[in-house]
Design a protein around this motif. Structure first.
Motif, PDB file in Angstrom:
ATOM      1  N   GLU A  21     -31.191  32.422  44.828  1.00 23.54           N
ATOM      2  CA  GLU A  21     -32.303  31.540  44.475  1.00 23.54           C
ATOM      3  C   GLU A  21     -32.114  30.157  45.110  1.00 23.54           C
ATOM      4  N   PHE A  22     -30.900  29.620  45.045  1.00 24.09           N
ATOM      5  CA  PHE A  22     -30.616  28.313  45.629  1.00 24.09           C
ATOM      6  C   PHE A  22     -30.853  28.333  47.137  1.00 24.09           C
ATOM      7  N   LEU A  23     -30.296  29.325  47.823  1.00 25.25           N
ATOM      8  CA  LEU A  23     -30.426  29.400  49.278  1.00 25.25           C
ATOM      9  C   LEU A  23     -31.872  29.614  49.704  1.00 25.25           C
ATOM     10  N   SER A  24     -32.619  30.382  48.934  1.00 24.54           N
ATOM     11  CA  SER A  24     -34.041  30.580  49.228  1.00 24.54           C
ATOM     12  C   SER A  24     -34.812  29.274  49.067  1.00 24.54           C
ATOM     13  N   TYR A  67     -38.514  12.418  55.085  1.00 22.18           N
ATOM     14  CA  TYR A  67     -37.935  13.626  54.478  1.00 22.18           C
ATOM     15  C   TYR A  67     -37.295  13.303  53.130  1.00 22.18           C
ATOM     16  N   ASN A  68     -36.478  12.276  53.087  1.00 26.09           N
ATOM     17  CA  ASN A  68     -35.782  11.923  51.844  1.00 26.09           C
ATOM     18  C   ASN A  68     -36.747  11.591  50.719  1.00 26.09           C
ATOM     19  N   ALA A  69     -37.888  10.998  51.038  1.00 31.84           N
ATOM     20  CA  ALA A  69     -38.864  10.599  50.029  1.00 31.84           C
ATOM     21  C   ALA A  69     -39.924  11.667  49.765  1.00 31.84           C
ATOM     22  N   HIS A  70     -39.900  12.753  50.529  1.00 27.75           N
ATOM     23  CA  HIS A  70     -40.931  13.782  50.396  1.00 27.75           C
ATOM     24  C   HIS A  70     -40.832  14.459  49.025  1.00 27.75           C
ATOM     25  N   PRO A  71     -41.962  14.703  48.361  1.00 19.73           N
ATOM     26  CA  PRO A  71     -41.934  15.332  47.033  1.00 19.73           C
ATOM     27  C   PRO A  71     -41.221  16.686  46.988  1.00 19.73           C
ATOM     28  N   ASP A  72     -41.317  17.484  48.053  1.00 19.37           N
ATOM     29  CA  ASP A  72     -40.632  18.783  48.067  1.00 19.37           C
ATOM     30  C   ASP A  72     -39.115  18.609  48.103  1.00 19.37           C
ATOM     31  N   HIS A  73     -38.629  17.609  48.818  1.00 12.90           N
ATOM     32  CA  HIS A  73     -37.192  17.333  48.853  1.00 12.90           C
ATOM     33  C   HIS A  73     -36.723  16.824  47.490  1.00 12.90           C
ATOM     34  N   ILE A  74     -37.455  15.903  46.920  1.00  9.92           N
ATOM     35  CA  ILE A  74     -37.091  15.357  45.609  1.00  9.92           C
ATOM     36  C   ILE A  74     -37.091  16.466  44.555  1.00  9.92           C
ATOM     37  N   ARG A  75     -38.079  17.338  44.598  1.00  7.89           N
ATOM     38  CA  ARG A  75     -38.158  18.464  43.664  1.00  7.89           C
ATOM     39  C   ARG A  75     -36.971  19.405  43.843  1.00  7.89           C
ATOM     40  N   PHE A  76     -36.601  19.703  45.085  1.00 12.39           N
ATOM     41  CA  PHE A  76     -35.448  20.565  45.345  1.00 12.39           C
ATOM     42  C   PHE A  76     -34.179  19.955  44.746  1.00 12.39           C
ATOM     43  N   VAL A  77     -33.978  18.673  44.963  1.00 12.95           N
ATOM     44  CA  VAL A  77     -32.775  17.999  44.445  1.00 12.95           C
ATOM     45  C   VAL A  77     -32.737  18.085  42.922  1.00 12.95           C
ATOM     46  N   LYS A  78     -33.847  17.813  42.269  1.00 11.05           N
ATOM     47  CA  LYS A  78     -33.879  17.822  40.802  1.00 11.05           C
ATOM     48  C   LYS A  78     -33.791  19.232  40.224  1.00 11.05           C
ATOM     49  N   THR A  79     -34.479  20.168  40.847  1.00  7.92           N
ATOM     50  CA  THR A  79     -34.583  21.517  40.296  1.00  7.92           C
ATOM     51  C   THR A  79     -33.391  22.398  40.632  1.00  7.92           C
ATOM     52  N   TYR A  80     -32.875  22.289  41.854  1.00  7.35           N
ATOM     53  CA  TYR A  80     -31.821  23.190  42.299  1.00  7.35           C
ATOM     54  C   TYR A  80     -30.487  22.487  42.541  1.00  7.35           C
ATOM     55  N   TRP A  81     -30.523  21.444  43.339  1.00  2.00           N
ATOM     56  CA  TRP A  81     -29.278  20.787  43.744  1.00  2.00           C
ATOM     57  C   TRP A  81     -28.492  20.276  42.545  1.00  2.00           C
ATOM     58  N   ALA A  82     -29.121  19.524  41.689  1.00  3.36           N
ATOM     59  CA  ALA A  82     -28.433  18.872  40.574  1.00  3.36           C
ATOM     60  C   ALA A  82     -27.754  19.869  39.636  1.00  3.36           C
ATOM     61  N   LYS A  83     -28.353  21.032  39.449  1.00  2.00           N
ATOM     62  CA  LYS A  83     -27.764  21.998  38.515  1.00  2.00           C
ATOM     63  C   LYS A  83     -26.864  23.038  39.188  1.00  2.00           C
ATOM     64  N   SER A  84     -26.937  23.164  40.502  1.00  2.36           N
ATOM     65  CA  SER A  84     -26.259  24.269  41.188  1.00  2.36           C
ATOM     66  C   SER A  84     -25.048  23.886  42.010  1.00  2.36           C
ATOM     67  N   VAL A  85     -24.984  22.644  42.474  1.00  2.00           N
ATOM     68  CA  VAL A  85     -23.940  22.251  43.411  1.00  2.00           C
ATOM     69  C   VAL A  85     -22.735  21.688  42.661  1.00  2.00           C
ATOM     70  N   GLU A  86     -21.597  22.292  42.921  1.00  2.00           N
ATOM     71  CA  GLU A  86     -20.345  21.836  42.303  1.00  2.00           C
ATOM     72  C   GLU A  86     -19.802  20.602  43.011  1.00  2.00           C
ATOM     73  N   LYS A  87     -19.807  20.650  44.353  1.00  8.78           N
ATOM     74  CA  LYS A  87     -19.378  19.497  45.152  1.00  8.78           C
ATOM     75  C   LYS A  87     -19.975  19.616  46.531  1.00  8.78           C
ATOM     76  N   PHE A  88     -20.023  18.464  47.229  1.00 11.60           N
ATOM     77  CA  PHE A  88     -20.628  18.455  48.560  1.00 11.60           C
ATOM     78  C   PHE A  88     -20.118  17.271  49.363  1.00 11.60           C
ATOM     79  N   LEU A  89     -20.374  17.360  50.653  1.00  9.95           N
ATOM     80  CA  LEU A  89     -20.108  16.272  51.587  1.00  9.95           C
ATOM     81  C   LEU A  89     -21.319  16.187  52.503  1.00  9.95           C
TER      82      LEU A  89
END
Length: 97
Positions: A21-24, A67-89
């Motif tokens: 789901e995250f990768l999709s 891109y950073n301010a685009h609603p689809d990017h912001i939605r992805f970060v809130k919906t998927y990134w914040a709950k799914s990513v353990e760590k990143f660089l």
């Protein structure tokens, strides 16, 4: 040109429905205006403990900021990134010359 890359480790096991789901959802970022050469990557090396990479290019900093301010990017970060990513660089490059 701006090269935007992120390497990450998910909280979920490889092959899990949550991983898929995250990768999709991440793959849909390529449809945001200004994104070029989007790639979703699987880490195969043993020199770090990240599992995935996302890579994309932007023609200039203005396109990257859109891109950073685009609603689809912001939605992805809130919906998927914040709950799914353990760590990143995150690494953003531009050519030296």
């Amino acid at each position: 040109m701006i090269q935007h890359t992120v390497v990450l480790k998910l909280k979920y096991p490889k092959g899990s429905p949550e991983e898929k789901e995250f990768l999709s959802a991440a793959a849909k970022l390529k449809s945001i205006p200004g994104v070029h050469n989007f790639q979703s990557l699987r880490q195969i090396g043993k020199k770090n403990d990240f599992d995935y990479g996302l890579s994309m290019e932007f023609l200039n900093m203005a396109a990257y900021e859109v891109y950073n301010a685009h609603p689809d990017h912001i939605r992805f970060v809130k919906t998927y990134w914040a709950k799914s990513v353990e760590k990143f660089l995150e690494i953003d490059y531009k050519p030296i010359v």
